[in-house]
Structure formats: C-alpha cells, structure tokens
Design a protein around this motif. Structure first.
Motif, PDB file in Angstrom:
ATOM      1  N   THR A 221       0.828  -1.200   0.000  1.00 54.06           N
ATOM      2  CA  THR A 221       0.000   0.000   0.000  1.00 54.06           C
ATOM      3  C   THR A 221       0.869   1.259   0.000  1.00 54.06           C
ATOM      4  OG1 THR A 221      -1.750  -1.127   1.230  1.00 54.06           O
ATOM      5  CG2 THR A 221      -1.800   1.270   1.243  1.00 54.06           C
ATOM      6  N   SER A 222       0.484   2.224  -0.821  1.00 59.13           N
ATOM      7  CA  SER A 222       1.205   3.490  -0.917  1.00 59.13           C
ATOM      8  C   SER A 222       0.263   4.633  -0.564  1.00 59.13           C
ATOM      9  CB  SER A 222       1.744   3.682  -2.339  1.00 59.13           C
ATOM     10  OG  SER A 222       2.283   4.966  -2.509  1.00 59.13           O
ATOM     11  N   THR A 223       0.669   5.494   0.383  1.00 60.75           N
ATOM     12  CA  THR A 223      -0.107   6.662   0.786  1.00 60.75           C
ATOM     13  C   THR A 223       0.750   7.901   0.594  1.00 60.75           C
ATOM     14  OG1 THR A 223      -1.283   5.355   2.461  1.00 60.75           O
ATOM     15  CG2 THR A 223      -1.390   7.761   2.667  1.00 60.75           C
ATOM     16  N   GLU A 224       0.272   8.850  -0.218  1.00 60.27           N
ATOM     17  CA  GLU A 224       1.060  10.037  -0.522  1.00 60.27           C
ATOM     18  C   GLU A 224       0.489  11.275   0.170  1.00 60.27           C
ATOM     19  OE1 GLU A 224       2.934  10.324  -4.588  1.00 60.27           O
ATOM     20  OE2 GLU A 224       1.220   9.042  -5.070  1.00 60.27           O
ATOM     21  N   LEU A 225       1.380  12.093   0.736  1.00 63.76           N
ATOM     22  CA  LEU A 225       1.033  13.371   1.357  1.00 63.76           C
ATOM     23  C   LEU A 225       1.779  14.457   0.585  1.00 63.76           C
ATOM     24  CD1 LEU A 225       1.477  12.324   5.103  1.00 63.76           C
ATOM     25  CD2 LEU A 225      -0.637  12.323   3.770  1.00 63.76           C
ATOM     26  N   LEU A 226       1.039  15.267  -0.173  1.00 63.10           N
ATOM     27  CA  LEU A 226       1.644  16.231  -1.088  1.00 63.10           C
ATOM     28  C   LEU A 226       1.408  17.660  -0.598  1.00 63.10           C
ATOM     29  CD1 LEU A 226       0.439  14.676  -4.485  1.00 63.10           C
ATOM     30  CD2 LEU A 226       2.446  14.067  -3.109  1.00 63.10           C
ATOM     31  N   GLU A 227       2.481  18.361  -0.245  1.00 63.82           N
ATOM     32  CA  GLU A 227       2.360  19.762   0.121  1.00 63.82           C
ATOM     33  C   GLU A 227       2.006  20.585  -1.121  1.00 63.82           C
ATOM     34  OE1 GLU A 227       5.837  21.211   2.100  1.00 63.82           O
ATOM     35  OE2 GLU A 227       5.775  19.671   3.670  1.00 63.82           O
ATOM     36  N   PRO A 228       1.304  21.723  -0.941  1.00 69.07           N
ATOM     37  CA  PRO A 228       0.861  22.500  -2.104  1.00 69.07           C
ATOM     38  C   PRO A 228       1.957  23.352  -2.738  1.00 69.07           C
ATOM     39  CG  PRO A 228       0.138  23.563  -0.091  1.00 69.07           C
ATOM     40  CD  PRO A 228       0.754  22.245   0.327  1.00 69.07           C
ATOM     41  N   GLY A 229       2.958  23.756  -1.984  1.00 66.84           N
ATOM     42  CA  GLY A 229       3.955  24.693  -2.501  1.00 66.84           C
ATOM     43  C   GLY A 229       3.621  26.114  -2.085  1.00 66.84           C
ATOM     44  N   GLU A 230       4.627  26.873  -1.612  1.00 64.19           N
ATOM     45  CA  GLU A 230       4.390  28.242  -1.161  1.00 64.19           C
ATOM     46  C   GLU A 230       4.089  29.172  -2.344  1.00 64.19           C
ATOM     47  OE1 GLU A 230       7.430  29.754   1.358  1.00 64.19           O
ATOM     48  OE2 GLU A 230       7.155  28.209   2.898  1.00 64.19           O
ATOM     49  N   PRO A 231       3.319  30.246  -2.096  1.00 62.13           N
ATOM     50  CA  PRO A 231       2.929  31.153  -3.178  1.00 62.13           C
ATOM     51  C   PRO A 231       4.124  31.832  -3.845  1.00 62.13           C
ATOM     52  CG  PRO A 231       1.596  31.531  -1.210  1.00 62.13           C
ATOM     53  CD  PRO A 231       2.714  30.613  -0.806  1.00 62.13           C
ATOM     54  N   LEU A 232       3.980  32.109  -5.147  1.00 62.79           N
ATOM     55  CA  LEU A 232       4.969  32.852  -5.912  1.00 62.79           C
ATOM     56  C   LEU A 232       4.386  34.193  -6.328  1.00 62.79           C
ATOM     57  CD1 LEU A 232       6.395  30.086  -8.295  1.00 62.79           C
ATOM     58  CD2 LEU A 232       7.230  30.767  -6.044  1.00 62.79           C
ATOM     59  N   GLY A 233       5.249  35.142  -6.614  1.00 64.32           N
ATOM     60  CA  GLY A 233       4.821  36.452  -7.068  1.00 64.32           C
ATOM     61  C   GLY A 233       4.843  36.563  -8.582  1.00 64.32           C
ATOM     62  N   GLN A 234       4.206  37.612  -9.105  1.00 62.45           N
ATOM     63  CA  GLN A 234       4.162  37.808 -10.553  1.00 62.45           C
ATOM     64  C   GLN A 234       5.549  37.969 -11.156  1.00 62.45           C
ATOM     65  OE1 GLN A 234       1.517  41.068 -11.439  1.00 62.45           O
ATOM     66  NE2 GLN A 234      -0.328  39.910 -10.937  1.00 62.45           N
ATOM     67  N   GLU A 235       6.464  38.571 -10.380  1.00 62.79           N
ATOM     68  CA  GLU A 235       7.822  38.749 -10.891  1.00 62.79           C
ATOM     69  C   GLU A 235       8.534  37.410 -11.031  1.00 62.79           C
ATOM     70  OE1 GLU A 235       7.967  39.048  -6.427  1.00 62.79           O
ATOM     71  OE2 GLU A 235       6.666  39.804  -8.023  1.00 62.79           O
TER      72      GLU A 235
END
Length: 308
Positions: free
Chosen positions: A99-113
């Motif tokens: 059995t495989s269980t994955e926990l995926l973080e979303p990633g911190e926000p980036l700016g337009q630049e």
C-alpha cells in the motif's frame, strides 16, 4: 536535448513502514530522499535512457538548495528560476503489503515577478531543445493558463510538447494543442464531464480529446500498460506480468520514454513499446524515476503492441 518543466518541485521522502496506524507513533524502517516533482522524475528517467535533458522550473529556500545539490550529484543538468518561496516536501508512505499513501504539500505562493522571470528564461532555453515535457501542478500565485502560454511558445519554435497534468491546468493547456497528453481515466472523465466504464469508453473519450488538436493521446492503464490514440488508429501496449516494488513515478517514466521516442524519431508502435517497458521497469526499483537497463530490455522484448 529534452527540456523538462517542473513548476512545483519537491523533496520526495519515501517512508518504509510495516503498517500505517492512525493516531499512533510510527517507526520508519527506511527513508529515501529524492529530488521530486513529476518533471524531475522525467528528467532522471531520460538520463537513464541515455539521452540529454535539462530540468527547469522553480526552486526556493533551503529545500530548493537541497534539490539543486541532489540533482548535481546525480548529474542531471538543470537551469532553474530561483525564488524566495520555500520549495515543498512530499511524503510517500510505503507499507509492507504494498500500500502506498502520498502526502503532497501544495507549494508556497509565488509572485508575478517570479512567473515573469521564468517565462523569460523558458523562452531562451527552449532554443536548445527538440522536445519539451511539462508536468504536474503549479504553486499558488501562478496563473492557471501558464501551460497554455508555455506550449504556445514551444510550438511557435516547432518543438514537440508533452503535457502531463490534470484539472484546470490540463483543460487550459490543451487549448494550445500540445503534441501529446497522457491522461488517466479519471482525468478523461473530468476533462469531458462524463463517466467511463470499460476500455471501449476510455478509447472513445481519448478520441474526443484527440480531435481537440492533439496528435497523440496516451492513456495509462497501470498494470495493463497504455493506449495511444492518433488521428487514424488506436494502439494498445501491454507489459508482461511482473511483481512491482514501487509504482510511484511509473507515469512520469512513461512520459520520459515518449519524449525519448520523439527525440529519436521512433514510429508510434516502437514508441509505445519503449514507453510501456520503461514504465514497467521503473516499478521494479525503490527509487522514484529510475530503472535498470537490463530490466527494461527484458520487459521490452515481451511487451505486446496491438492495433485495435
């Protein structure tokens, strides 16, 4: 040269345990850290295939520096845009029963630049390649049509583009007409707003998507291999029966193999056979996005490709 785009990179941590029990302290038997994000898996597999690749996307903070160090140690060529946002970590918990269980973080926000800087870099580095792969999710702050823009830039320079994503990113991305996409059944259902039962309906759904302006629609079928739908035909590639160790990254391995097939000028049946073999060989190792050449060559000889 093949460019692999990973906008939401990560350190992938694989935890091997006996059994996952909610609410209890769990002792990890083994932990493996890998530079992750779908496109980095693709880049490593391309290297295993013996072709040259360049990994790009975003890296940031201490985690990003760690990923850069690991890629350099693995001799995976890379040229990233660097941000002040910390790159994420993702966890795959592997139990003794498979059995495989994955926990995926979303990633911190980036700016337009940050996004503008990457688009500028992408426009320069794609001049060095023949094939581009674009994989996975994007961090918060990146516009949902980013893949449509990148595909348009690549196609304007006559590059072949493989898009492997889901949700709105896929829906927007296919507007630019990538050369190939690799959806699974759930992604076809979401894209078309339908329910699918059985292989025939998978094929019909893939045909509808192909008519949206995509040369090849490759549908992963897990242990049953993959289907490829073109304008004129449907092909099924099926691997031999094998005992898998870790299936994580097998879809990315398939994308890598198709990219290599485009780079080498394979015809569709040879490309499909190769992609199924590489994907299956990836499941025989604990390391995500990796395979042993002898495993791939053995499986390749036994892959059955049928025109339906």
């Amino acid at each position: 040269m093949i460019i692999t785009v990973t906008m939401n990179t990560a350190v992938d941590k694989a935890y091997v345990i006996e059994e996952l029990k909610k609410g209890q302290v769990m002792r990890v038997k083994k932990c493996t850290n890998t530079p992750g994000g779908k496109g980095l898996n693709v880049a490593r597999v391309i290297k295993c295939c013996g072709e040259e690749s360049l990994a790009t996307g975003f890296l940031g903070g201490h985690t990003g520096a760690c990923i850069k160090d690991m890629l350099d140690a693995q001799q995976v060529q890379n040229d990233f845009s660097y941000t002040s946002s910390e790159t994420r970590a993702c966890i795959n918990i592997l139990e003794s029963d498979g059995t495989s269980t994955e926990l995926l973080e979303p990633g911190e926000p980036l700016g337009q630049e940050d996004v503008a800087g990457f688009i500028s870099k992408f426009g320069k580095i794609i001049e060095r390649c023949n094939v581009v792969t674009i994989s996975g999710s994007v961090p918060e702050g990146v516009e949902i049509d980013i893949y449509e823009k990148l595909i348009g830039m690549a196609k304007a320079r006559n590059k072949k583009v493989i898009l492997d994503t889901s949700g709105m990113l896929l829906k927007e991305g296919i507007k630019a007409g990538p050369t190939m996409i690799k959806p699974n059944r759930d992604e076809i259902e979401a894209l078309l707003g339908i329910r699918i039962n059985g292989r025939d309906e998978v094929i019909e759904g893939a045909k509808k998507i192909q008519k949206m302006g995509i040369d090849l629609v490759a549908v992963s079928l897990g242990g049953d291999g993959a289907l490829v739908v073109t304008k004129d035909a449907v092909f099924h590639g099926k691997p031999p029966k094998i005992t898998t160790i870790n299936t994580v990254g097998s879809g990315d391995s398939m994308v890598a193999a198709f990219a290599v097939g485009f780079e080498r000028g394979y015809d569709i049946t040879e490309m499909l056979r190769y992609a199924v073999a590489v994907s299956a060989a990836n499941t025989l190792t604990m390391t995500t996005g990796n395979f042993q050449m002898e495993d791939m060559e053995r499986i390749y000889r036994e892959v059955a490709v049928e025109r339906l």
